[in-house]
Motif scaffolding. Structure first.
Motif, PDB file in Angstrom:
ATOM      1  N   CYS A  48      53.288  -9.792 -54.054  1.00  0.00           N
ATOM      2  CA  CYS A  48      53.991 -10.930 -53.455  1.00  0.00           C
ATOM      3  C   CYS A  48      53.383 -11.264 -52.081  1.00  0.00           C
ATOM      4  O   CYS A  48      53.542 -10.489 -51.132  1.00  0.00           O
ATOM      5  CB  CYS A  48      55.463 -10.554 -53.328  1.00  0.00           C
ATOM      6  SG  CYS A  48      56.446 -11.582 -52.255  1.00  0.00           S
ATOM      7  N   PRO A  49      52.702 -12.420 -51.940  1.00  0.00           N
ATOM      8  CA  PRO A  49      52.095 -12.770 -50.638  1.00  0.00           C
ATOM      9  C   PRO A  49      53.094 -12.838 -49.473  1.00  0.00           C
ATOM     10  O   PRO A  49      52.800 -12.304 -48.401  1.00  0.00           O
ATOM     11  CB  PRO A  49      51.431 -14.124 -50.898  1.00  0.00           C
ATOM     12  CG  PRO A  49      51.141 -14.116 -52.358  1.00  0.00           C
ATOM     13  CD  PRO A  49      52.296 -13.363 -52.988  1.00  0.00           C
ATOM     14  N   PRO A  50      54.288 -13.443 -49.632  1.00  0.00           N
ATOM     15  CA  PRO A  50      55.220 -13.437 -48.493  1.00  0.00           C
ATOM     16  C   PRO A  50      55.687 -12.028 -48.118  1.00  0.00           C
ATOM     17  O   PRO A  50      55.953 -11.749 -46.951  1.00  0.00           O
ATOM     18  CB  PRO A  50      56.397 -14.290 -48.972  1.00  0.00           C
ATOM     19  CG  PRO A  50      55.849 -15.128 -50.072  1.00  0.00           C
ATOM     20  CD  PRO A  50      54.773 -14.300 -50.711  1.00  0.00           C
ATOM     21  N   CYS A  51      55.760 -11.141 -49.120  1.00  0.00           N
ATOM     22  CA  CYS A  51      56.137  -9.753 -48.831  1.00  0.00           C
ATOM     23  C   CYS A  51      55.074  -9.076 -47.978  1.00  0.00           C
ATOM     24  O   CYS A  51      55.392  -8.337 -47.050  1.00  0.00           O
ATOM     25  CB  CYS A  51      56.331  -8.968 -50.127  1.00  0.00           C
ATOM     26  SG  CYS A  51      57.589  -9.644 -51.225  1.00  0.00           S
ATOM     27  N   LYS A  52      53.805  -9.347 -48.285  1.00  0.00           N
ATOM     28  CA  LYS A  52      52.708  -8.797 -47.487  1.00  0.00           C
ATOM     29  C   LYS A  52      52.745  -9.339 -46.067  1.00  0.00           C
ATOM     30  O   LYS A  52      52.484  -8.617 -45.106  1.00  0.00           O
ATOM     31  CB  LYS A  52      51.368  -9.126 -48.136  1.00  0.00           C
ATOM     32  CG  LYS A  52      51.113  -8.377 -49.417  1.00  0.00           C
ATOM     33  CD  LYS A  52      49.788  -8.771 -50.019  1.00  0.00           C
ATOM     34  CE  LYS A  52      49.579  -8.110 -51.362  1.00  0.00           C
ATOM     35  NZ  LYS A  52      48.320  -8.507 -51.996  1.00  0.00           N
ATOM     36  N   ALA A  53      53.097 -10.614 -45.916  1.00  0.00           N
ATOM     37  CA  ALA A  53      53.187 -11.224 -44.585  1.00  0.00           C
ATOM     38  C   ALA A  53      54.351 -10.639 -43.782  1.00  0.00           C
ATOM     39  O   ALA A  53      54.322 -10.629 -42.552  1.00  0.00           O
ATOM     40  CB  ALA A  53      53.340 -12.737 -44.709  1.00  0.00           C
ATOM     41  N   LEU A  54      55.375 -10.152 -44.477  1.00  0.00           N
ATOM     42  CA  LEU A  54      56.541  -9.576 -43.808  1.00  0.00           C
ATOM     43  C   LEU A  54      56.261  -8.180 -43.243  1.00  0.00           C
ATOM     44  O   LEU A  54      56.881  -7.775 -42.261  1.00  0.00           O
ATOM     45  CB  LEU A  54      57.725  -9.527 -44.789  1.00  0.00           C
ATOM     46  CG  LEU A  54      59.030  -8.928 -44.298  1.00  0.00           C
ATOM     47  CD1 LEU A  54      59.546  -9.659 -43.059  1.00  0.00           C
ATOM     48  CD2 LEU A  54      60.069  -8.959 -45.408  1.00  0.00           C
ATOM     49  N   LEU A  55      55.315  -7.454 -43.814  1.00  0.00           N
ATOM     50  CA  LEU A  55      55.068  -6.066 -43.395  1.00  0.00           C
ATOM     51  C   LEU A  55      54.758  -5.911 -41.911  1.00  0.00           C
ATOM     52  O   LEU A  55      55.340  -5.028 -41.260  1.00  0.00           O
ATOM     53  CB  LEU A  55      53.971  -5.447 -44.255  1.00  0.00           C
ATOM     54  CG  LEU A  55      54.343  -5.243 -45.729  1.00  0.00           C
ATOM     55  CD1 LEU A  55      53.165  -4.646 -46.489  1.00  0.00           C
ATOM     56  CD2 LEU A  55      55.575  -4.382 -45.865  1.00  0.00           C
ATOM     57  N   PRO A  56      53.888  -6.737 -41.307  1.00  0.00           N
ATOM     58  CA  PRO A  56      53.658  -6.583 -39.860  1.00  0.00           C
ATOM     59  C   PRO A  56      54.913  -6.863 -39.034  1.00  0.00           C
ATOM     60  O   PRO A  56      55.131  -6.246 -37.992  1.00  0.00           O
ATOM     61  CB  PRO A  56      52.566  -7.605 -39.541  1.00  0.00           C
ATOM     62  CG  PRO A  56      51.993  -8.028 -40.834  1.00  0.00           C
ATOM     63  CD  PRO A  56      52.999  -7.725 -41.892  1.00  0.00           C
ATOM     64  N   ILE A  57      55.757  -7.774 -39.513  1.00  0.00           N
ATOM     65  CA  ILE A  57      57.025  -8.062 -38.815  1.00  0.00           C
ATOM     66  C   ILE A  57      57.914  -6.834 -38.861  1.00  0.00           C
ATOM     67  O   ILE A  57      58.528  -6.453 -37.849  1.00  0.00           O
ATOM     68  CB  ILE A  57      57.720  -9.292 -39.443  1.00  0.00           C
ATOM     69  CG1 ILE A  57      56.874 -10.542 -39.202  1.00  0.00           C
ATOM     70  CG2 ILE A  57      59.136  -9.457 -38.892  1.00  0.00           C
ATOM     71  CD1 ILE A  57      57.359 -11.773 -39.952  1.00  0.00           C
ATOM     72  N   LEU A  58      57.995  -6.188 -40.013  1.00  0.00           N
ATOM     73  CA  LEU A  58      58.813  -4.981 -40.128  1.00  0.00           C
ATOM     74  C   LEU A  58      58.281  -3.871 -39.222  1.00  0.00           C
ATOM     75  O   LEU A  58      59.064  -3.150 -38.605  1.00  0.00           O
ATOM     76  CB  LEU A  58      58.864  -4.509 -41.581  1.00  0.00           C
ATOM     77  CG  LEU A  58      59.559  -5.432 -42.570  1.00  0.00           C
ATOM     78  CD1 LEU A  58      59.499  -4.842 -43.974  1.00  0.00           C
ATOM     79  CD2 LEU A  58      60.986  -5.728 -42.159  1.00  0.00           C
ATOM     80  N   ASP A  59      56.957  -3.760 -39.144  1.00  0.00           N
ATOM     81  CA  ASP A  59      56.367  -2.753 -38.250  1.00  0.00           C
ATOM     82  C   ASP A  59      56.756  -3.019 -36.794  1.00  0.00           C
ATOM     83  O   ASP A  59      57.105  -2.096 -36.052  1.00  0.00           O
ATOM     84  CB  ASP A  59      54.842  -2.741 -38.379  1.00  0.00           C
ATOM     85  CG  ASP A  59      54.366  -2.067 -39.661  1.00  0.00           C
ATOM     86  OD1 ASP A  59      55.083  -1.203 -40.189  1.00  0.00           O
ATOM     87  OD2 ASP A  59      53.254  -2.420 -40.115  1.00  0.00           O
ATOM     88  N   GLU A  60      56.716  -4.274 -36.387  1.00  0.00           N
ATOM     89  CA  GLU A  60      57.096  -4.628 -35.016  1.00  0.00           C
ATOM     90  C   GLU A  60      58.581  -4.349 -34.777  1.00  0.00           C
ATOM     91  O   GLU A  60      58.950  -3.827 -33.715  1.00  0.00           O
ATOM     92  CB  GLU A  60      56.791  -6.097 -34.746  1.00  0.00           C
ATOM     93  CG  GLU A  60      55.311  -6.396 -34.647  1.00  0.00           C
ATOM     94  CD  GLU A  60      55.019  -7.880 -34.466  1.00  0.00           C
ATOM     95  OE1 GLU A  60      55.920  -8.619 -34.006  1.00  0.00           O
ATOM     96  OE2 GLU A  60      53.889  -8.304 -34.800  1.00  0.00           O
ATOM     97  N   LEU A  61      59.425  -4.686 -35.741  1.00  0.00           N
ATOM     98  CA  LEU A  61      60.858  -4.401 -35.605  1.00  0.00           C
ATOM     99  C   LEU A  61      61.100  -2.900 -35.492  1.00  0.00           C
ATOM    100  O   LEU A  61      61.931  -2.462 -34.695  1.00  0.00           O
ATOM    101  CB  LEU A  61      61.632  -4.967 -36.797  1.00  0.00           C
ATOM    102  CG  LEU A  61      61.737  -6.478 -36.884  1.00  0.00           C
ATOM    103  CD1 LEU A  61      62.369  -6.889 -38.207  1.00  0.00           C
ATOM    104  CD2 LEU A  61      62.541  -7.038 -35.718  1.00  0.00           C
ATOM    105  N   ASP A  62      60.380  -2.137 -36.284  1.00  0.00           N
ATOM    106  CA  ASP A  62      60.524  -0.687 -36.248  1.00  0.00           C
ATOM    107  C   ASP A  62      60.167  -0.143 -34.865  1.00  0.00           C
ATOM    108  O   ASP A  62      60.864   0.711 -34.324  1.00  0.00           O
ATOM    109  CB  ASP A  62      59.634  -0.058 -37.327  1.00  0.00           C
ATOM    110  CG  ASP A  62      59.826   1.437 -37.426  1.00  0.00           C
ATOM    111  OD1 ASP A  62      60.979   1.895 -37.523  1.00  0.00           O
ATOM    112  OD2 ASP A  62      58.806   2.161 -37.401  1.00  0.00           O
ATOM    113  N   GLN A  63      59.107  -0.673 -34.261  1.00  0.00           N
ATOM    114  CA  GLN A  63      58.704  -0.227 -32.929  1.00  0.00           C
ATOM    115  C   GLN A  63      59.703  -0.661 -31.866  1.00  0.00           C
ATOM    116  O   GLN A  63      60.015   0.096 -30.950  1.00  0.00           O
ATOM    117  CB  GLN A  63      57.311  -0.751 -32.595  1.00  0.00           C
ATOM    118  CG  GLN A  63      56.220  -0.103 -33.412  1.00  0.00           C
ATOM    119  CD  GLN A  63      54.856  -0.701 -33.138  1.00  0.00           C
ATOM    120  OE1 GLN A  63      54.697  -1.573 -32.297  1.00  0.00           O
ATOM    121  NE2 GLN A  63      53.848  -0.227 -33.864  1.00  0.00           N
ATOM    122  N   GLU A  64      60.211  -1.885 -31.985  1.00  0.00           N
ATOM    123  CA  GLU A  64      61.128  -2.407 -30.961  1.00  0.00           C
ATOM    124  C   GLU A  64      62.513  -1.794 -31.042  1.00  0.00           C
ATOM    125  O   GLU A  64      63.140  -1.546 -30.014  1.00  0.00           O
ATOM    126  CB  GLU A  64      61.237  -3.933 -31.088  1.00  0.00           C
ATOM    127  CG  GLU A  64      59.994  -4.648 -30.632  1.00  0.00           C
ATOM    128  CD  GLU A  64      60.110  -6.154 -30.744  1.00  0.00           C
ATOM    129  OE1 GLU A  64      61.223  -6.696 -30.563  1.00  0.00           O
ATOM    130  OE2 GLU A  64      59.074  -6.797 -31.033  1.00  0.00           O
TER     131      GLU A  64
END
Length: 106
Positions: A30-46
């Motif tokens: 799923c391309p939108p799912c792949k695009a979401l992964l960096p956002i999740l990484d940033e949320l995890d860090q924040e």
């Protein structure tokens, strides 16, 4: 905290403790799912230890997808103390996920 990838067998065990959990239902194709992964990484860090972030591959966990009525990918659900609070369907800006998570962090 790091993002965990779970399946339907261990999802319910993770959701039962107290706290806020973001669950991303997606798939590797799923391309939108792949695009979401960096956002999740940033949320995890924040957000760090204030939340848990979990990824569920819908292809590997059809029962979980059915249980939570996942019809489109990606779908992000926010749980508090194991109870669903919010459901966001489709890719959204990071600010939307961050605001929703902050609403549920005590």
């Amino acid at each position: 905290m790091s993002i965990m990838t779970l399946n339907q067998d261990n999802l319910n065990q993770i959701l039962t403790p107290t706290g806020v959990t973001l669950v991303e239902f997606g798939a590797p194709w799923c391309p939108p799912c792949k695009a979401l992964l960096p956002i999740l990484d940033e949320l995890d860090q924040e957000l760090g230890s204030n939340v848990s972030i979990i990824k569920i591959n819908v292809d590997d966990s059809p029962e979980s997808s059915s249980q939570y009525q996942i019809m489109s990918l990606p779908t992000v659900m926010i749980f508090k103390d194991g109870v669903p609070q919010d459901k966001l369907v489709g890719l959204r800006p990071k600010s939307v996920y961050l605001e929703k998570m902050k609403q549920h962090i005590s």
